[in-house]
Scaffold this motif. Structure first.
Motif, PDB file in Angstrom:
ATOM      1  N   MET A   1      16.713  83.566   0.512  1.00 46.79           N
ATOM      2  CA  MET A   1      17.540  82.742   1.008  1.00 46.79           C
ATOM      3  C   MET A   1      18.845  83.473   0.729  1.00 46.79           C
ATOM      4  O   MET A   1      20.101  82.757   1.001  1.00 46.79           O
ATOM      5  N   GLY A   2      18.997  84.594   0.461  1.00 51.37           N
ATOM      6  CA  GLY A   2      20.077  85.784   0.249  1.00 51.37           C
ATOM      7  C   GLY A   2      20.414  85.743  -1.351  1.00 51.37           C
ATOM      8  O   GLY A   2      19.865  86.698  -1.813  1.00 51.37           O
ATOM      9  N   ASN A   3      20.823  84.703  -1.699  1.00 47.47           N
ATOM     10  CA  ASN A   3      21.188  84.579  -3.111  1.00 47.47           C
ATOM     11  C   ASN A   3      20.152  84.548  -4.001  1.00 47.47           C
ATOM     12  O   ASN A   3      19.849  84.953  -5.166  1.00 47.47           O
ATOM     13  N   GLU A   4      19.000  83.969  -3.498  1.00 50.56           N
ATOM     14  CA  GLU A   4      17.683  83.822  -4.230  1.00 50.56           C
ATOM     15  C   GLU A   4      16.694  83.897  -3.224  1.00 50.56           C
ATOM     16  O   GLU A   4      16.498  83.750  -2.079  1.00 50.56           O
ATOM     17  N   ASN A   5      15.289  84.069  -3.860  1.00 47.76           N
ATOM     18  CA  ASN A   5      14.155  83.914  -2.990  1.00 47.76           C
ATOM     19  C   ASN A   5      13.148  83.070  -3.540  1.00 47.76           C
ATOM     20  O   ASN A   5      13.160  82.936  -4.775  1.00 47.76           O
ATOM     21  N   ASN A   6      12.656  82.078  -2.437  1.00 47.96           N
ATOM     22  CA  ASN A   6      11.697  81.143  -3.045  1.00 47.96           C
ATOM     23  C   ASN A   6      10.319  81.701  -3.023  1.00 47.96           C
ATOM     24  O   ASN A   6      10.047  82.232  -1.753  1.00 47.96           O
ATOM     25  N   VAL A   7       9.729  81.947  -3.876  1.00 50.45           N
ATOM     26  CA  VAL A   7       8.391  82.715  -3.698  1.00 50.45           C
ATOM     27  C   VAL A   7       7.134  81.778  -3.974  1.00 50.45           C
ATOM     28  O   VAL A   7       7.103  81.183  -5.010  1.00 50.45           O
ATOM     29  N   TYR A   8       6.300  81.540  -2.971  1.00 51.72           N
ATOM     30  CA  TYR A   8       5.226  80.590  -3.074  1.00 51.72           C
ATOM     31  C   TYR A   8       3.923  81.268  -3.506  1.00 51.72           C
ATOM     32  O   TYR A   8       3.524  82.270  -2.884  1.00 51.72           O
ATOM     33  N   LEU A   9       3.556  81.014  -4.461  1.00 53.46           N
ATOM     34  CA  LEU A   9       2.397  81.611  -5.206  1.00 53.46           C
ATOM     35  C   LEU A   9       1.072  80.859  -5.126  1.00 53.46           C
ATOM     36  O   LEU A   9       1.082  79.672  -5.272  1.00 53.46           O
TER      37      LEU A   9
ATOM     38  N   ALA B   1      -5.538  77.479  -1.717  1.00 58.24           N
ATOM     39  CA  ALA B   1      -5.260  76.384  -2.570  1.00 58.24           C
ATOM     40  C   ALA B   1      -3.736  76.066  -2.505  1.00 58.24           C
ATOM     41  O   ALA B   1      -3.145  76.800  -1.863  1.00 58.24           O
ATOM     42  N   GLU B   2      -3.495  74.949  -3.297  1.00 59.73           N
ATOM     43  CA  GLU B   2      -2.130  74.748  -3.136  1.00 59.73           C
ATOM     44  C   GLU B   2      -1.227  75.821  -3.740  1.00 59.73           C
ATOM     45  O   GLU B   2      -1.601  76.041  -4.782  1.00 59.73           O
ATOM     46  N   SER B   3      -0.180  75.900  -3.204  1.00 61.12           N
ATOM     47  CA  SER B   3       0.727  76.908  -3.792  1.00 61.12           C
ATOM     48  C   SER B   3       1.893  76.283  -4.622  1.00 61.12           C
ATOM     49  O   SER B   3       2.186  74.912  -4.646  1.00 61.12           O
ATOM     50  N   PHE B   4       2.354  77.022  -5.452  1.00 62.92           N
ATOM     51  CA  PHE B   4       3.594  76.482  -6.372  1.00 62.92           C
ATOM     52  C   PHE B   4       4.606  77.440  -6.199  1.00 62.92           C
ATOM     53  O   PHE B   4       4.494  78.570  -5.495  1.00 62.92           O
ATOM     54  N   VAL B   5       5.956  77.062  -6.273  1.00 65.01           N
ATOM     55  CA  VAL B   5       7.121  77.792  -6.267  1.00 65.01           C
ATOM     56  C   VAL B   5       7.668  78.546  -7.262  1.00 65.01           C
ATOM     57  O   VAL B   5       8.001  77.765  -8.154  1.00 65.01           O
ATOM     58  N   ALA B   6       8.276  79.765  -7.139  1.00 66.00           N
ATOM     59  CA  ALA B   6       9.174  80.284  -8.284  1.00 66.00           C
ATOM     60  C   ALA B   6      10.359  80.787  -7.395  1.00 66.00           C
ATOM     61  O   ALA B   6      10.459  81.280  -6.386  1.00 66.00           O
ATOM     62  N   THR B   7      11.570  80.528  -8.218  1.00 64.08           N
ATOM     63  CA  THR B   7      12.617  80.908  -7.493  1.00 64.08           C
ATOM     64  C   THR B   7      13.231  82.268  -8.291  1.00 64.08           C
ATOM     65  O   THR B   7      13.244  82.277  -9.730  1.00 64.08           O
ATOM     66  N   ILE B   8      13.300  83.275  -7.605  1.00 61.82           N
ATOM     67  CA  ILE B   8      13.728  84.462  -8.200  1.00 61.82           C
ATOM     68  C   ILE B   8      15.150  85.050  -7.704  1.00 61.82           C
ATOM     69  O   ILE B   8      15.433  84.410  -6.313  1.00 61.82           O
TER      70      ILE B   8
ATOM     71  N   ALA C   1      13.121  61.343 -17.348  1.00 61.33           N
ATOM     72  CA  ALA C   1      12.421  60.324 -18.126  1.00 61.33           C
ATOM     73  C   ALA C   1      10.980  59.942 -17.592  1.00 61.33           C
ATOM     74  O   ALA C   1       9.948  59.783 -18.449  1.00 61.33           O
ATOM     75  N   ASN C   2      10.779  60.348 -16.567  1.00 56.16           N
ATOM     76  CA  ASN C   2       9.512  60.231 -15.996  1.00 56.16           C
ATOM     77  C   ASN C   2       9.030  61.201 -14.748  1.00 56.16           C
ATOM     78  O   ASN C   2      10.207  62.090 -14.169  1.00 56.16           O
ATOM     79  N   LEU C   3       8.136  61.186 -14.095  1.00 58.89           N
ATOM     80  CA  LEU C   3       7.530  61.985 -13.322  1.00 58.89           C
ATOM     81  C   LEU C   3       8.561  61.898 -12.014  1.00 58.89           C
ATOM     82  O   LEU C   3       8.864  62.823 -11.207  1.00 58.89           O
ATOM     83  N   PHE C   4       9.020  60.477 -11.636  1.00 58.78           N
ATOM     84  CA  PHE C   4       9.613  60.407 -10.401  1.00 58.78           C
ATOM     85  C   PHE C   4      10.889  61.212 -10.643  1.00 58.78           C
ATOM     86  O   PHE C   4      11.496  61.717  -9.839  1.00 58.78           O
ATOM     87  N   VAL C   5      11.748  61.076 -11.721  1.00 61.74           N
ATOM     88  CA  VAL C   5      12.911  61.519 -11.882  1.00 61.74           C
ATOM     89  C   VAL C   5      12.766  63.195 -11.673  1.00 61.74           C
ATOM     90  O   VAL C   5      13.597  63.708 -11.145  1.00 61.74           O
ATOM     91  N   ALA C   6      11.817  63.529 -12.481  1.00 62.09           N
ATOM     92  CA  ALA C   6      11.211  65.112 -12.410  1.00 62.09           C
ATOM     93  C   ALA C   6      11.456  65.509 -10.951  1.00 62.09           C
ATOM     94  O   ALA C   6      11.749  66.679 -10.508  1.00 62.09           O
ATOM     95  N   SER C   7      10.704  64.852 -10.372  1.00 65.92           N
ATOM     96  CA  SER C   7      10.350  65.452  -8.786  1.00 65.92           C
ATOM     97  C   SER C   7      11.660  65.090  -8.092  1.00 65.92           C
ATOM     98  O   SER C   7      12.006  65.985  -7.174  1.00 65.92           O
ATOM     99  N   PHE C   8      12.382  63.985  -8.400  1.00 68.81           N
ATOM    100  CA  PHE C   8      13.683  63.537  -7.184  1.00 68.81           C
ATOM    101  C   PHE C   8      14.713  64.490  -7.511  1.00 68.81           C
ATOM    102  O   PHE C   8      15.470  64.925  -6.621  1.00 68.81           O
ATOM    103  N   ILE C   9      14.960  64.891  -8.967  1.00 64.53           N
ATOM    104  CA  ILE C   9      16.046  65.832  -9.099  1.00 64.53           C
ATOM    105  C   ILE C   9      15.837  67.218  -9.269  1.00 64.53           C
ATOM    106  O   ILE C   9      14.801  67.568  -9.915  1.00 64.53           O
ATOM    107  N   GLY C  10      16.482  68.051  -8.168  1.00 64.63           N
ATOM    108  CA  GLY C  10      16.055  69.569  -8.247  1.00 64.63           C
ATOM    109  C   GLY C  10      15.490  69.822  -6.804  1.00 64.63           C
ATOM    110  O   GLY C  10      14.840  69.226  -6.360  1.00 64.63           O
ATOM    111  N   GLU C  11      16.153  71.098  -6.477  1.00 62.64           N
ATOM    112  CA  GLU C  11      15.586  71.495  -5.184  1.00 62.64           C
ATOM    113  C   GLU C  11      15.638  72.904  -5.195  1.00 62.64           C
ATOM    114  O   GLU C  11      16.567  73.588  -5.633  1.00 62.64           O
ATOM    115  N   PRO C  12      14.572  73.579  -5.018  1.00 67.35           N
ATOM    116  CA  PRO C  12      13.067  73.083  -4.676  1.00 67.35           C
ATOM    117  C   PRO C  12      12.631  72.373  -5.947  1.00 67.35           C
ATOM    118  O   PRO C  12      13.185  72.596  -7.093  1.00 67.35           O
TER     119      PRO C  12
END
Ligand SMILES: Nc1ncnc2c1ncn2[C@@H]1O[C@H](COP(=O)(O)OP(=O)(O)OP(=O)(O)O)[C@@H](O)[C@H]1O
Ligand SMILES: Nc1ncnc2c1ncn2[C@@H]1O[C@H](COP(=O)(O)OP(=O)(O)OP(=O)(O)O)[C@@H](O)[C@H]1O
Ligand SMILES: [Mg+2]
Ligand SMILES: [Mg+2]
Lengths: 411, 380, 334, 303, 380
Positions: free
Chosen positions: E311-319, E326-333, E232-243
């Motif tokens: 992480m074994g089953n997946e990789n967190n890639v900081y781009l 600059a600040e990086s963002f993350v993609a999971t592959i 519903a909003n930014l807070f929920v979007a950032s709170f739920i989900g890891e990364p």
């Protein structure tokens, strides 16, 4: 709750011939040695005389009566006093008489016959406010000087010829030179030194100055008081070295027994120590003179019984007080206690030679000044302050400060 | 700058009642200069004890610890030129941040005061706590305290850097952030580091090399991916990875594996790798199991979905072989895939993805074959 | 599968009944609450009222005996009451306080009280800290040592006064005997007789009695310092002395504050010991306010003056307790 | 600190203090460093210092009058050994010991009980103002009793229990001890209750128990360790009290042991043997309590 | 059997110094009979307070709590017919398991003793602690204690079941196990339940409905997947989900989004959803970003790999977009994909996966479109 005003008059309480008596609860601090024997002898005599009446002894030892004193005061304030109790007569009674807490027993105990049997001194202290409230039971003399005969002879001193406290100082010098302790004394608690000073004042300046002092005229007698204090300070040079750690007079008196000291000043109870010593004999090994300068006096320390109001057993109390005033009771009591009967009409047969001498002195005495240390002479608050002054005096031997304290004591 | 080497290091504690506890059992490890070694293992496995022996806080029962060419066994902590960060940070609560950071320099070096100030301030600047120098630890947040603890260690410019679960007191978000920071810092400092944790994510993401301890014994040392994909034994296989690898007890019957639930045909080279061993454990990671709606090719099995745990980005699907009350195994599928509890699906277990372990020793006989794909070829 | 709830229900017909009944009466309860939802009802339900039977009787006793008595004591100090009669509550006077400055006994005991307070408190803290540091060094038989050092705390002052008067006795008390024994006759003073030493002698005996207490307070403080502070300091390169001086002892502040308050307040009321050793009139070298108060009130029947001294004593205690209680309150320790 | 602490101990000869020294089993004797020896030396010297008053008292108590006069207090009572002082003192103190027991035990129990009730009412139940009440309690712990002696005397003489019954005074003293024991007991119990999991009480409330039932069924059983502490604290405090007894007791028959011991010391001023024996007899119950329950005793002292 | 309803419930604490803290702010919620509601949110957001108001352990500052038709605001806890399981379990340590479980029945019902025994025993049996009935809590393991706490609550057969972080004291493995057990139990009991946690996994996997609180205010109520995919909003979007979701501040320029790093073309229906809002935040979940080695189609950007967390089953890639700092963002592959730090890759951000939020209010303007695939169609 206030004082004794609301108490029943004595007459309403007394019955000629009650069916039953309550027990007489007697508060006292005669709990050890000869004192204990004396009290038991008194009780024995009373119970023989009044088989219906039980004596309930309620002793409070310790602190030379201070524990008893506090206890009794508390109980009197609570209107729950014992039937009668041991108390110093004289000014010591003022706290009670001011609040009218004691019955006047003139007529019930005191009568003309009785008054005649007493010297003025004891009579006066029995009616501190004019009413007879106390029955004296014994007299201790305070103006004594005991000495070890061998030691004084060895030092070339003749006690009989010492006429004043200042001469006594010289005698002590001589004794000291001969290698003995001049005067045995305890200075851990103050009362012995207070008592000593009182004798010095009496001996050096006489009864009038003394009485003026106890009436509160300190500043009028400044010189006398300062000088007498100074004299005590001078005496202290000749005290035994461990005087200040001795809490008890009998430790000091022991120096006479052992022949280490020449003189010892104390109430006549000290004689018991010498009489009990099998190695010493009165006259031959130890002897006694009146404190120099006080030969005509018999300085009083006395115990007495009173009749407190709100009394739990008025009839029995009255009988007890009447008995305590009889020659028989006083003879029984005093021969064990090591004191003399306040009555002058008691036979001296049962007494030790020393006490016989004292009784003779008493008969002849012209003045019977009351004791300060034992509260006969001054009101309790004053006595506490004076004792405080001397507690300080024995710490620092400072005459000026003590004089100031004495002045303040009466304010 | 020197390597840190542990040779057959053992630590035996004698308890008051005379019991002996072998907390660390014959551990040999080399941490090269600049290397970041993560020590993982379950609670009580001896991680802290190992670290404390290196620090000199615990005596060594047998074996040798060497720093470069020097045996440090008998040296006192302060002579070892080692810095340590404690789990609780162990900041001195009565000192300011500045005093906390200066303390070690004052006590162990003759550095003049001005230089100490300089060193401390530059380290604080680097850690972003330059403006907190006059505060007391109690007035700092967990993350700030953590930085102070790091600062206190780095100002001393040590040969070896030891960290005992330094992030475990932080909350998840902060932990993730500090993790990256710590990694960068270590790279910058370029100093041999041992990092103790029981957090898998930390182990996997931070380590140059992971050392896995169990019960005082070293299980495996290797890069994170080696440990993940090529576990040396059952313990490592089950310890690393979340959800954990699925295990099936299996017996070999010729070229077939027989489990209670299914049979699995093995290729020849797989059979060869097994040698004489017949009592086996078959392991397969949840993400390696493929789910299909139908199909009957090799290594595919009819299963029933027991529970689906949607995690958003992925779903954990718990599957059973028919019988509802049999033990379930788990497959991880993409979060966009919809599966329902009770649904029948075919689970495919590709042969290249299976691990085989000797059941009695636990030793890995065959690990999955790795065919890493470059990003270029993968769709996502 | 059968619902667990239902199986429980079956087991438990009564509970179904009550549950149903409750839904039935539920509305009633609500209406009820609405009708008398006033203050009285709130009060009846409030924890305050419900908890009253627990805290009120003890609190009342304390208010009566402690605070009522203190107030009464202040009143008495204004009455000028003395002797064996009763106080006169109609006339009030400041006379008692006025005469204090001129009363040498009072001045002396005030001075002694403060001296005792400072010397006794600081010395006990130092000795206690020393004991705690020694005992805290992972020694064998630690609890035996602790027990011995704390033992005097279990004794009555009457008992310890008796022991110590024998310790100090001159010349055959243990201290002087020992001094003679090791050839230090020169130092064998008459500890209780000599006014120079009396107060010090009392203080030493009191330290003997209270240092064990300081020890356990400090031990508790030491044990609350985490092990890793010691370890961090050792890795930081601090020597043992520096470790204690710079890291450990500064962390014992709250132990010190707590112990100080207790010791100071004790020092103010150290009555029994002096009374038993020296009686009601111990002389100015060792007189303290607590004794002076007792003497004035209970020996001399100067009740009002005694009460006034008690007020002074109380005021002194308040300067110590007040800030302590306030900080405890502020810190939320209460 | 003595000089020995500057000596660095071996690495595992740890200076930290968590009490359980597992290293000591590796044989202290084998690796006693000079520092350790000095440490134990210091500790033993202190033991001697702390025990010396008791030692000299004990030896004296077994000496006959002559032996006491002639031998040093350091000397054990070998010649002239006697138990007479003990018999004398015991017979003098017997009735007062009984009085003390009759006073101390109920007073300790009552004050602990009241303290526990008050602490429960003030801790586990939340209402405003309880902190203020607690400040009053805390301050009351430290109040010098001199500040209440005169009114206390007045109060009891107005109530006049002592006139109703000869033992009335003891009851007065008992009530007084209970009242003055409540603050410290409350503080002790409160600090204990604060460590009790609040969720326990909330769980019991959800379970339907009233405050009284919660106290009875949950709090009271869980308070037993603290009752041990407060009872022991109060027992020693009341047993050892002198001041209140001195002021409130006037009838010798009611004397508690501290008063009677003081009286004994006064009447046997020169007989140190009897004094010492008396002191030991009077101290015996508290020493016993201390030795048997040292842990709880120490806890009570530190609050 | 009744619904539990919270209407505008507010709780204000007044601290000793007079400060007012609004712990719960105007929260309205309905929990239907048999529903499992998980209350999540960061520490201190008011979860426990809400629960405690429902239980009657905390008074209600304003608003109403209703159970069925009854307003329970003024009722005492025991009158509410509610059972609660505490984080610390709050087992009575001096009572046996049996006594613990009987206590509530004894105190709040007139049930005869024999029946209590029966009820307790059957519940214990059900929870698998039948043989522990005579033990004291201290003799039980954490998991067993947890079960006793549950047993104590269920024997009372409450209308509402409240659980405050009941699993947080357990270790990871046990937690996972108890999680499934609890879920099954609640299904069996079929009673309205509020479950407080700050563990995302628990929230996602256990809930029928999740309620997300922040700072005392209710952010969103919905199924776990709604909250994940349609915050519903930014807070929920950032709170739920890891990364956590990646966020980019963006300005709308016609049909284009302009961020500091890139421009992003929007389809017409997306633009329509934005209405008047120009200051936006663009959000995209790490797993929705596709990485390719080359390519220049729409919504693809040249980036540099900063860090790879395998992480074994997946990789967190900081781009990062070019600039290393600059600040990086993350993609999971996928874990099998190999990427190296420093490598250049093309990141594709598919438009159907993006979320757009109003920057000032944080409100979601457009959430990703969901096209769930059935397992049947997916390869894995
Ligand atoms: N001082 C000690 N005395 C006796 N045993 C000890 C001591 N210190 C640790 N142990 C034991 O040694 C083993 C290893 O402990 P260690 O602290 O190294 O474990 P760990 O891996 O750090 O565990 P955790 O993850 O819980 O911190 C444990 O069994 C522990 O009980
Ligand atoms: N009794 C209280 N007095 C004052 N403030 C309180 C009280 N109880 C809670 N608070 C405050 O209310 C807010 C919410 O607290 P609450 O315990 O409900 O948070 P929570 O979501 O359960 O957090 P956590 O995940 O840490 O348990 C916090 O800011 C807390 O400080
Ligand atoms: Mg560890
Ligand atoms: Mg919470």
């Amino acid at each position: 709750l206030s004082g004794g005003d609301d108490a029943e008059p004595l007459e309403n309480l007394l019955e000629e011939d009650p069916e039953e008596y309550q027990a007489v609860e007697v508060g006292h601090w005669w709990t050890a040695g000869g004192e204990e024997d004396a009290f038991e002898a008194l009780v024995e005599g009373f119970e023989a005389e009044y088989p219906d009446i039980e004596i309930d002894s309620s002793p409070s030892p310790g602190g030379a009566g201070s524990a008893l004193e506090a206890d009794i005061r508390n109980r009197v304030v609570d209107q729950n006093p014992p039937s009668t109790f041991q108390v110093w007569p004289g000014q010591a009674l003022t706290d009670y008489t001011e609040e009218d807490l004691l019955y006047d027993i003139d007529g019930n105990v005191w009568d003309d016959e009785m008054r005649e049997a007493y010297h003025d001194g004891p009579v006066d202290v029995s009616r501190p406010d004019g009413e007879f409230v106390a029955v004296p039971i014994n007299i201790h003399r305070l103006n004594n000087l005991f000495y070890n005969v061998d030691v004084v002879e060895d030092s070339g001193v003749d006690p009989e010829s010492i006429d004043s406290p200042s001469e006594l100082l010289e005698a002590m010098e001589a004794v000291n030179d001969a290698g003995y302790v001049g005067m045995a004394q305890q200075t851990a608690s103050a009362w012995s030194t207070l008592q000593l000073w009182a004798q010095v004042l009496l001996g050096e300046y006489g009864v009038d100055v003394y009485e003026s002092f106890i009436d509160g005229n300190v500043e009028e007698n400044e010189d006398e008081i300062r000088d007498s204090l100074t004299l005590v300070v001078d005496y202290s040079e000749y005290f035994n070295e461990d005087a200040s750690s001795m809490n008890d007079w009998d430790d000091a008196s022991n120096y006479i027994n052992s022949g280490e000291a020449a003189f010892f000043h104390q109430g006549d109870w000290a004689a018991g120590e010498y009489e009990a010593d099998d190695d010493l004999e009165y006259g031959a090994n130890w002897d006694h003179v009146a404190f120099p300068g006080t030969e005509e006096m018999y300085a009083l320390n006395m115990d007495s019984f009173v009749f407190p109001k709100h009394n739990p057993s008025p009839n029995a109390t009255l009988r007890f007080l009447q008995y305590a005033a009889t020659p028989e009771a006083q003879e029984r009591f005093n021969q064990h206690k090591g004191s003399i009967p306040p009555r002058t009409d008691v036979s001296d047969e049962a007494f030790t030679p020393f006490l016989q001498d004292q009784m003779a002195d008493f008969q002849e005495s012209t003045d019977q000044p009351p004791s300060i240390a034992h509260g006969l002479a001054v009101a309790p608050a004053t006595q506490t302050d004076i004792e405080g002054a001397f507690a300080n005096f024995i710490d620092n031997w400072d005459v000026d400060e003590t004089y100031d304290d004495l002045v303040n004591s009466f304010q | 700058m020197a390597d840190l080497q542990l040779d057959d290091v053992t630590k035996v504690f004698t308890e008051r009642d005379g019991n002996e506890i072998t907390a660390v059992d014959d551990v040999s490890l080399t941490i090269e200069d600049g290397e970041f070694l993560v020590l993982v293992g379950p609670s009580g496995c001896g991680k802290s004890t190992t670290l404390r022996m290196v620090a000199g806080l615990e005596s060594i029962s047998s074996g040798q610890i060497r720093l470069g060419d020097t045996v440090v066994n008998e040296m006192k902590p302060k002579e070892r030129d080692i810095a340590m960060v404690f789990q609780s940070y162990a900041l001195y609560p009565h000192m300011t941040v500045r005093e906390n950071m200066s303390f070690g320099l004052e006590e162990s070096t003759d550095m003049p005061a001005t230089q100490i100030t300089e060193t401390v301030e530059s380290a604080a600047e680097m850690l972003g706590i330059g403006d907190l120098l006059e505060r007391k630890p109690d007035d700092l947040s967990g993350g700030q305290q953590q930085r102070v603890a790091l600062g206190r260690a780095i100002v001393r410019d040590p040969e070896v850097f030891l960290l005992d679960e330094p992030l475990s007191n932080l909350d998840a978000k902060l932990r993730a952030q500090m993790r990256t920071e710590l990694q960068r810092l270590q790279e910058d400092l370029d100093v041999a580091t041992i990092y103790v944790t029981h957090d898998q994510t930390e182990a996997m993401t931070m380590a140059d090399k992971i050392a896995i301890l169990n019960d005082g014994e070293l299980q495996q040392v290797g890069t994170p991916l080696e440990c993940y994909h090529e576990p040396a034994n059952l313990f490592v296989a089950s310890f690393i990875g979340e959800p954990s690898m699925n295990f099936f007890d299996a017996r070999r019957d010729g070229t077939q594996l027989v489990t209670d639930q299914f049979r699995y045909d093995l290729a020849d080279e797989t059979v060869a790798a097994l040698g004489e061993h017949d009592d086996l454990v078959l392991g397969v990671r949840p993400e390696d199991i493929e789910l299909r709606s139908t199909g009957s090719d090799e290594h595919s099995y009819e299963t029933t979905v027991d529970v689906v745990e949607p995690m958003g980005n992925e779903n954990n699907v718990y599957l059973t072989f028919g019988d509802k009350h049999a033990e379930s195994f788990v497959a991880t599928i993409d979060g966009m895939n919809r599966v329902e509890a009770g649904q029948s699906v075919v689970a495919h277990i590709p042969e290249e993805a299976i691990h085989l372990f000797d059941r009695s020793s636990g030793r890995a006989l065959r690990n999955r074959t790795l065919e890493p794909t470059a990003v270029a070829e993968a769709q996502f | 599968m059968d619902s667990l709830r239902n199986s429980l229900r079956r087991l438990n017909p009564l509970s179904t009944a009550t549950a149903d009944a409750e839904t039935g009466t539920g509305v009633g309860v609500e209406a009820d609450a609405d009708e008398r939802g006033g203050l009285v009802d709130r009060l009846r339900r409030s924890d305050f009222v419900e908890s009253m039977p627990f805290w009120l009787p003890p609190t009342a006793l304390v208010l009566l005996f402690v605070y009522g008595a203190i107030a009464w004591n202040v009143v008495i100090s204004f009455t000028g009451w003395s002797g064996l009669g009763q106080p006169d509550y109609t006339n009030f006077t400041l006379e008692m306080y006025r005469q204090m400055p001129a009363d040498q006994d009072f001045i002396a005991s005030l001075r002694n009280t403060v001296a005792l307070l400072i010397a006794f408190t600081s010395a006990s803290l130092v000795v206690g800290l020393g004991l705690a540091l020694l005992v805290d060094r992972k020694i064998r038989f630690e609890s035996t040592f602790r027990t011995i050092y704390l033992l005097p705390m279990a004794l009555s002052f009457v008992v310890t006064a008796i022991f110590w008067s024998w310790m100090y006795a001159d010349p055959d008390g243990l201290i002087n005997t020992a001094l003679h024994g090791i050839g230090l006759e020169a130092l064998a003073y008459d500890w209780l007789g000599d006014p120079r030493f009396r107060l010090a002698a009392v203080i030493v005996a009191l330290i003997w009695q209270f240092s064990g207490y300081c020890m356990i307070v400090y031990l508790a403080g030491l044990r609350s310092i985490p092990d890793d502070h010691y370890e961090a300091a050792r890795i930081d390169g601090a020597s043992t002395l520096k470790l204690y001086w710079r890291v450990i002892i500064p962390q014992l502040r709250s132990s010190t504050v707590g112990a100080t308050v207790v010791l100071m307040v004790f020092a103010l009321k150290a009555f029994d010991f002096i009374y038993v050793m020296f009686g009601t009139n111990p002389g100015r070298s060792v007189d303290i306010l607590a004794v002076t108060m007792y003497r004035e009130a209970f020996s001399a029947s100067e009740w009002a003056y005694g009460a006034a001294i008690a007020v002074v004593l109380f005021a002194l205690a308040l300067t110590i307790i007040g800030p302590y209680a306030y900080t405890q309150y502020k810190r939320g320790a209460l | 600190m003595t000089a020995d602490t500057t000596t660095e101990p071996e690495p595992e000869d740890d200076v930290n203090g968590d009490g359980d020294d597992n290293d000591e089993t590796q044989g202290h004797l084998a690796r006693l460093s000079p520092g350790r020896i000095a440490l134990y030396g210091g500790l033993l010297a202190l033991v001697a210092a702390y025990l010396s008053p008791l030692y000299s008292g004990l030896t004296t108590a077994f000496k006959s009058q002559d032996a006491y006069r002639e031998t040093s207090p350091l000397q054990p009572p070998i010649d002239g050994f006697t138990v007479d002082p003990w018999l004398t003192a015991a017979s003098e103190l017997a009735f007062a010991m009984l009085n003390s027991f009759a006073l101390t035990i109920p007073a300790a129990v009552l004050s602990a009980l009241f303290g526990s009730l008050a602490a429960y009412g003030l801790t586990k139940v939340d209402w405003r103002g309880q902190a203020l009440v607690l400040v009053l309690f805390l301050a009351a712990v430290f109040i010098p009793y001199q500040a209440v002696l005169v009114p206390l005397r007045q109060f009891w003489s107005m109530v006049g229990l002592s006139q109703i019954h000869p033992r009335g005074e003891l009851v007065e003293l008992l009530i007084t001890h209970v009242a003055y024991g409540i603050p410290i007991c409350t503080i002790l119990f409160r600090s204990y209750y604060q460590t009790l999991d609040g969720e326990l009480i909330e769980a019991a409330r959800l379970d339907g128990a009233s405050l009284a039932r919660i106290y009875r069924k949950i709090v009271l059983p869980l308070s037993i360790p603290m009752f041990a502490v407060t009872l022991i604290y109060q027992f020693t405090q009341i047993w050892n009290d002198f001041l209140f007894a001195l002021v409130l007791l006037s009838n010798r028959a009611n004397y508690v042991v501290t008063l009677e011991l003081n009286a004994l010391a006064g009447s046997m001023a020169t007989d140190y043997s009897v004094q010492m024996a008396g002191a030991f007899i009077a101290a015996l119950p508290t020493i016993l309590v201390y030795i048997l329950f040292g842990e709880q005793f120490a806890k009570g002292q530190t609050m």
